[in-house]
Structure formats: structure tokens, C-alpha cells
Design a protein around this motif. Structure first.
Motif, mmCIF file in Angstrom:
data_model
loop_
_atom_site.group_PDB
_atom_site.id
_atom_site.type_symbol
_atom_site.label_atom_id
_atom_site.label_comp_id
_atom_site.label_asym_id
_atom_site.label_seq_id
_atom_site.Cartn_x
_atom_site.Cartn_y
_atom_site.Cartn_z
ATOM 1 N N ARG A 32 2.119 0.189 0.419
ATOM 2 C CA ARG A 32 1.719 1.564 0.114
ATOM 3 C C ARG A 32 0.403 1.916 0.792
ATOM 4 N N THR A 89 1.480 9.920 -6.101
ATOM 5 C CA THR A 89 2.192 9.111 -5.119
ATOM 6 C C THR A 89 3.573 9.661 -4.810
ATOM 7 N N SER A 93 4.417 11.191 -1.197
ATOM 8 C CA SER A 93 5.375 10.396 -0.420
ATOM 9 C C SER A 93 6.592 11.227 -0.052
ATOM 10 N N PHE A 131 8.547 5.009 -1.915
ATOM 11 C CA PHE A 131 7.435 5.367 -2.790
ATOM 12 C C PHE A 131 7.657 6.704 -3.491
#
Length: 149
Positions: A32, A89, A93, A131
Motif C-alpha cells: 500500500r 484508503t 484507491s 485496496f
């Protein structure tokens, strides 16, 4: 199903089982952080000149370019920062994945480079899809805030 779980539990080197079970989260975090940091690096040139890609985005059919070019810049640069630290996130993403799917089209079809031109973008889109679905793990700001989308 029992056969599959039995097969999975039989390691060639059973002594490595603790490494496999304890290392997955740190490896996920490394992936990540690396993906986010590389997206920041890629977006840095665009964020310093947010209208520099107006012609390119319009050539792909995204009008008006004065809207889409800064959005592309912000998605890559600020989205990369968010993915790196693990804040929002999933949406960051997802946005990065959409940008990368457009680059798959751009390189693979619009520039007629085929798979050779699109393969890196496909790989990066798959990473950001992971993600977008998985979110940040316990090593993320999302986890520290105890919030996720």
C-alpha cells in the motif's frame, strides 16, 4: 472444501508457518505504501502544472480539459498521499484505479500499443482495486481513527 483446506495447511517447510501467518499484514502495508508513494511521485509533475494535461485528456474525449486535467493531477498526487498513509484508503484507491483504467485505454487502444503499452497500468489498476476492496489494514490512519468507508 475439506480437501482444499487440508491442501493449504500442508506446507513444504512447516517451520515457515509463523512467518506466513504473521507477515501478511506488514507485506500488505508495504504494498500500500509503495503503491501510494509511487502514485504521488507520478502525480508530482502534474500537480505542479495542473493544466498541463488539458490537451491529452481532451484527446481522450474528456471535456472540458480544464476540469479533467486538474482532477487527474489531484487524484494522482493527493490520492497517492491518502493511500500511502491509509486515510480514506478505499475511495482514494478506487479513484486511482479509475485513472489507471483510463491509462489502460490510452496506451492500449488510443496509442495502439496493445498489451505491451497497457500492462503496467493493468497491474497498477489491479493493485488499487485490491485496496479499494480491502481498505487500509491495522497499519493505516483509517484504523487509528476506527473509521472506514
Amino acid at each position: 472444501m475439506a480437501l482444499q483446506s487440508t491442501t493449504r495447511s500442508r506446507l513444504i517447510i512447516p517451520a515457515l508457518a509463523p512467518v506466513y501467518t504473521s507477515g501478511h499484514e506488514i507485506v500488505e502495508t508495504i504494498l500500500r505504501v509503495a503503491a501510494g508513494a509511487l502514485l504521488v511521485t507520478h502525480g508530482f509533475g502534474k500537480i505542479t502544472n495542473p493544466f498541463g494535461a488539458v490537451g491529452m485528456v481532451e484527446s481522450l474525449g474528456f471535456y472540458p480539459g480544464v476540469f479533467w486535467s486538474p482532477l487527474l493531477s489531484a487524484t494522482e498526487f493527493f490520492g497517492g498521499i491518502l493511500v500511502t498513509i491509509g486515510l480514506f484508503t478505499r475511495p482514494a484507491s478506487f479513484a486511482a484505479m479509475i485513472v489507471l483504467l483510463v491509462t489502460v485505454y490510452f496506451h492500449g487502444i488510443a496509442q495502439n500499443q496493445g498489451l505491451a503499452g497497457a500492462e503496467k497500468s493493468i497491474l497498477w489498476a489491479a493493485i488499487f482495486l485490491f485496496f479499494a476492496l480491502r481498505g487500509g489494514n491495522s497499519h493505516s490512519v483509517d484504523a487509528r481513527l476506527d473509521r472506514t468507508l
